[in-house]
Design a protein around this motif. Structure first.
Motif, PDB file in Angstrom:
ATOM      1  N   GLN A 107     -16.045   1.189   1.848  1.00 10.12           N
ATOM      2  CA  GLN A 107     -15.090   1.893   0.970  1.00 10.12           C
ATOM      3  C   GLN A 107     -14.665   0.997  -0.187  1.00 10.12           C
ATOM      4  O   GLN A 107     -14.538   1.445  -1.327  1.00 10.12           O
TER       5      GLN A 107
ATOM      6  N   PHE B 122      -6.311  -1.672  -2.741  1.00 12.53           N
ATOM      7  CA  PHE B 122      -7.039  -1.255  -1.542  1.00 12.53           C
ATOM      8  C   PHE B 122      -6.565  -2.072  -0.353  1.00 12.53           C
ATOM      9  O   PHE B 122      -6.601  -3.294  -0.372  1.00 12.53           O
ATOM     10  N   LEU B 123      -6.114  -1.365   0.691  1.00  7.59           N
ATOM     11  CA  LEU B 123      -5.731  -2.039   1.933  1.00  7.59           C
ATOM     12  C   LEU B 123      -6.820  -1.786   2.970  1.00  7.59           C
ATOM     13  O   LEU B 123      -7.066  -0.635   3.343  1.00  7.59           O
ATOM     14  N   ALA B 124      -7.476  -2.866   3.412  1.00 10.66           N
ATOM     15  CA  ALA B 124      -8.427  -2.738   4.523  1.00 10.66           C
ATOM     16  C   ALA B 124      -7.603  -2.882   5.798  1.00 10.66           C
ATOM     17  O   ALA B 124      -6.985  -3.904   6.037  1.00 10.66           O
ATOM     18  N   PHE B 125      -7.585  -1.798   6.589  1.00  8.29           N
ATOM     19  CA  PHE B 125      -6.669  -1.725   7.735  1.00  8.29           C
ATOM     20  C   PHE B 125      -7.083  -2.672   8.865  1.00  8.29           C
ATOM     21  O   PHE B 125      -8.270  -2.859   9.124  1.00  8.29           O
TER      22      PHE B 125
ATOM     23  N   PHE C 208     -15.118   2.228  -3.943  1.00 11.39           N
ATOM     24  CA  PHE C 208     -13.955   2.545  -4.774  1.00 11.39           C
ATOM     25  C   PHE C 208     -13.708   1.504  -5.865  1.00 11.39           C
ATOM     26  O   PHE C 208     -12.954   1.744  -6.793  1.00 11.39           O
TER      27      PHE C 208
ATOM     28  N   PHE D  75      -1.521   8.715   6.282  1.00 14.66           N
ATOM     29  CA  PHE D  75      -1.373   7.520   5.451  1.00 14.66           C
ATOM     30  C   PHE D  75      -2.735   6.903   5.129  1.00 14.66           C
ATOM     31  O   PHE D  75      -2.977   6.474   3.999  1.00 14.66           O
ATOM     32  N   TYR D  76      -3.631   6.895   6.111  1.00 14.70           N
ATOM     33  CA  TYR D  76      -4.973   6.333   5.864  1.00 14.70           C
ATOM     34  C   TYR D  76      -5.643   7.069   4.694  1.00 14.70           C
ATOM     35  O   TYR D  76      -6.196   6.447   3.787  1.00 14.70           O
TER      36      TYR D  76
ATOM     37  N   ALA E 115      -3.681   3.612  -4.874  1.00 15.77           N
ATOM     38  CA  ALA E 115      -5.130   3.488  -4.646  1.00 15.77           C
ATOM     39  C   ALA E 115      -5.895   3.739  -5.941  1.00 15.77           C
ATOM     40  O   ALA E 115      -6.835   3.009  -6.274  1.00 15.77           O
TER      41      ALA E 115
ATOM     42  N   ALA F 292       0.825  -1.226   0.000  1.00 15.30           N
ATOM     43  CA  ALA F 292       0.000   0.000   0.000  1.00 15.30           C
ATOM     44  C   ALA F 292       0.853   1.268   0.000  1.00 15.30           C
ATOM     45  O   ALA F 292       0.338   2.346  -0.279  1.00 15.30           O
TER      46      ALA F 292
ATOM     47  N   LYS G 140      -4.170   8.902   2.338  1.00 14.86           N
ATOM     48  CA  LYS G 140      -3.445   8.694   1.077  1.00 14.86           C
ATOM     49  C   LYS G 140      -3.737   7.304   0.512  1.00 14.86           C
ATOM     50  O   LYS G 140      -3.871   7.132  -0.700  1.00 14.86           O
ATOM     51  N   ALA G 141      -3.866   6.331   1.399  1.00 14.83           N
ATOM     52  CA  ALA G 141      -4.172   4.969   0.945  1.00 14.83           C
ATOM     53  C   ALA G 141      -5.575   4.881   0.353  1.00 14.83           C
ATOM     54  O   ALA G 141      -5.919   3.889  -0.287  1.00 14.83           O
ATOM     55  N   ARG G 142      -6.373   5.933   0.584  1.00 15.08           N
ATOM     56  CA  ARG G 142      -7.711   5.967  -0.023  1.00 15.08           C
ATOM     57  C   ARG G 142      -7.745   6.844  -1.275  1.00 15.08           C
ATOM     58  O   ARG G 142      -8.812   7.180  -1.780  1.00 15.08           O
ATOM     59  N   GLY G 143      -6.559   7.287  -1.700  1.00 12.14           N
ATOM     60  CA  GLY G 143      -6.485   7.996  -2.980  1.00 12.14           C
ATOM     61  C   GLY G 143      -6.277   9.490  -2.889  1.00 12.14           C
ATOM     62  O   GLY G 143      -6.236  10.172  -3.917  1.00 12.14           O
TER      63      GLY G 143
END
Lengths: 250, 434
Positions: free
Chosen positions: A160, A83-86, A164, B385-386, A78, A50, B388-391
């Motif tokens: 999300q 997509f990284l689900a945290f 997305f 980071f959260y 992204a 990610a 940015k990781a979503r675009g």
């Protein structure tokens, strides 16, 4: 062409090498499970894919549809469909979930050269998606993840994912902090999103999640490498005999 | 009176400032005497410097050096530019009072409506009869200079029980470069009245100008008042504004200040809770970049029992900018059951950004609940980071987090339209940053 190719990846954090030459290939539509004990490098792998800062890639490659992912910023990854689900989604007070979703979705569309969603179109889409996942509208009015239970946070991640429409979903220990009902709801959401074009990488300690999300391939990680790969029955074997045998193999 | 007492070059320049302006300043001979007295006070004190405790972090002597000559009356071209600025900064539906380079521009203002609804007069008109408006108890040098040099301002008298449906917006526009303007206003709010006052400070093309403004607000009992100040000056400007408020009993007073420009700015507020049962909400935001210096100094004086004050301040500081917040809550011996809280937080966006937070409590009563807190920190990497990781690209992710950070202060503005107006200014600041 494979969707994701990780080739001989070596990663350091500060002075310590965490991944020692990891190789993994994921094709469109496949569900992969990555299992392993604490400290085996599972989360490091998801973070590096990610683009989380703080990791130094010393060798190897990560290709996404043949493109070098390591050359891209996290937002570009992204937009490309990663997509990284945290494991622990962060709380962002003051940022309304709805505003965040619209800003993120439109940022991704803009990066891909697509038209941004108008407000009415976005609202229609988010209502449709949240309804299909049984997510109440009032959750969307609150700050991002603020005051959400563990289950709500994971459902917000699934929302999300649905919105997305990424090509690759990496679920980092999705079962953390979830009771069995919440786990089933979240897993149902993930299964609903699985498609012949969309691949899933499920990172987990436990076999129980794989009762709900059935993998095509199971990988065992130990000490920064994939030490064994097999079918879904490998997860059951791990459940019965534990990770010790693989730690020795690493 | 001999104002040319100073021997140094700078001292002579200061004396010349007043001497050359005196003939253009409004008021009777009695007013002139008050002005000269005020100027003598200023000359004696000079520009505030760091050895004066209240000005420790905003050393005007070092930051500004000298006061620029008084701006000339705006010509037709300047008024045209000012008209364009009014269009850009006016709040929809508000009654406007426009001061251009320190003088009321009647043609750009809603004078007729405001005379009827708010008993509007100009400072000039008031000074024809009375010098009272130039007098304040303060010994502060910039306030003395304001009294000496004030050219114009607005004088509003809101009648008892008046409910003004639209806000009154006082728009200060600078059009003259390398010049200063001095404005002084008074707002008297009657018992049971409800009013919203917005003050906006902007530039119409002028860059290095100086503003010295003072506003005196007196609020009767049972009133409901919102007072919003938007200091959106040009990047090279200097704006020092003084704000005196006296609040009666059972009043709701909601004050908000936002600074989004000026090389050097200072808002100094002196708010006295003089009637029991009143609630003060005093909030603010500083958005600073480059080498800007923004100071918010607020003294809340609980003079009587049973009042509540809440202060929420946020500063976002980028590059080599410097934000100062000094907040003092005074609780007088009789002010039992006072409930006063103050929280200030600074967000530093660069290693060279600087924040000075100085919250103070002076409590002379024993049955009170008072507290303060101050923090300074950077943007949270895990939140960035959260996003940015979503675009979201880096700057956009930062902007969203900055908006959230200042949101707690902006949310205190009750009126939806005004809140949106303020958010719009903050968003434009973020766009300029990108």
């Amino acid at each position: 062409m494979a969707l994701l190719e990780v080739k001989d990846l070596k990663v350091r954090v500060e002075e310590r090498e965490i991944l020692h030459g990891l190789t993994l290939t994921v094709n469109e539509g496949e569900i992969h499970a990555i299992m392993g004990p604490n400290g085996s490098g599972k989360s490091t792998l998801s973070h590096v894919i990610a683009g989380k800062p703080g990791y130094e890639v010393t060798d190897g490659q990560i290709l996404f549809r043949g493109e070098d992912l390591l050359e891209m910023s996290p937002d570009m990854r992204a937009a490309k469909g990663v997509f990284l689900a945290f494991q622990y989604p962060v709380e962002i007070p003051g940022v309304a979930t709805m505003n965040f979703l619209r800003t993120a979705l439109n940022a991704q569309r803009k990066a891909r050269g697509e038209d941004e969603f108008s407000t009415p179109d976005f609202l229609r889409k988010v209502r449709e998606v949240s309804k299909s996942l049984n997510i109440p509208q009032d959750m969307l009015k609150r700050g991002v993840n603020v005051g959400f239970s563990g289950g709500e946070k994971k459902r917000n991640e699934v929302l999300q994912m649905a919105l997305f429409e990424p090509s690759l979903c990496i679920l980092d220990e999705m079962d953390s902090g979830l009771d069995i009902d919440a786990l089933r709801i979240a897993a149902d959401g993930v299964n609903a999103l699985h498609s012949p074009k969309r691949a899933m990488v499920v990172i987990t300690h436990y076999q129980r999640l794989l009762n709900y999300i059935v993998p095509d391939v199971v990988h065992v990680m130990s000490k920064g490498r994939v030490v064994k790969s097999g079918g879904k029955e490998l997860a059951l074997e791990l459940e019965a005999s534990g990770y010790a045998q693989f730690e020795d193999a690493a | 009176m001999n104002v040319a007492v100073a021997k140094t070059g700078k001292g002579r320049a200061v004396s010349d400032l007043f001497t050359s302006a005196e003939g253009r300043l409004p008021g009777s001979s009695a007013v002139t005497a008050v002005r000269r007295e005020a100027f003598e006070t200023y000359e004696r004190l000079g520009l505030p410097h760091r050895r004066i405790e209240e000005w420790k972090y905003t050393d005007l002597r070092a930051l500004v050096g000298e006061v620029l000559p008084l701006a000339a009356a705006p010509d037709a071209a300047a008024l045209k530019r000012a008209a364009d600025a009014v269009k850009a900064h006016a709040i929809d539906g508000a009654h406007k009072l426009v001061l251009v380079d320190g003088v009321l521009a009647a043609d750009l203002s809603d004078v007729k409506a405001l005379v009827a609804e708010a008993g509007f007069k100009t400072l000039r008109e008031t000074l024809e009869k009375d010098a009272g408006l130039l007098r304040t108890a303060s010994t502060d040098a910039v306030i003395a200079l304001n009294a000496a040099m004030a050219t114009d301002g607005v004088v509003l008298s809101i009648a008892d029980g008046a409910k003004l449906s639209a806000p009154i917006q006082i728009i200060h526009i600078a059009t003259a470069a390398s010049a200063s303007s001095f404005t002084r206003s008074q707002v008297t709010i009657g018992n049971g009245a409800r009013v919203t006052i917005v003050e906006t400070f902007v530039s119409a093309d002028a860059k290095a100008y100086q503003v010295n403004d003072a506003i005196l607000v007196s609020v009767g009992d049972d009133a409901d008042v919102a007072h919003i100040r938007l200091m959106d000056d040009a990047p090279d400007a200097v704006n020092v504004s003084s704000h005196f408020v006296t609040i009666g009993a059972n009043v709701k007073f909601n004050f908000f200040n936002m600074t989004t420009g000026a090389a050097v700015s200072r808002l100094q507020g002196f708010i006295t809770l003089a009637g029991e049962g009143s609630e003060l909400s005093a909030n603010g935001v500083n958005l600073l970049q480059k080498t800007e210096h923004g100071d918010t100094t607020l003294v809340v004086d609980h003079a009587v029992p049973n009042c509540v004050s809440r202060e929420v301040f946020r500063a976002v500081i980028d590059d080599r900018a410097h934000s100062v917040f000094q907040g003092r809550i005074i609780v007088r011996p009789d002010a039992q059951k006072t409930d006063g809280k103050m929280m200030t937080r600074a967000l530093l966006l660069s290693d060279e950004a600087e924040a000075d937070n100085k919250p103070e409590l002076e409590i002379f009563a024993d049955d009170v609940s008072c507290g303060h807190g101050a923090t300074a920190g950077a943007l949270d990497d895990s939140l960035l980071f959260y996003l940015k990781a979503r675009g979201l690209p880096e700057k956009q992710a930062q902007a969203l987090l900055i908006q959230a950070f200042v949101g707690e202060a902006i949310e205190q503005i009750a009126d939806d339209g005004l809140r949106e107006h303020v958010i719009g200014i903050a968003e434009r600041w973020l766009e300029r940053r990108q």
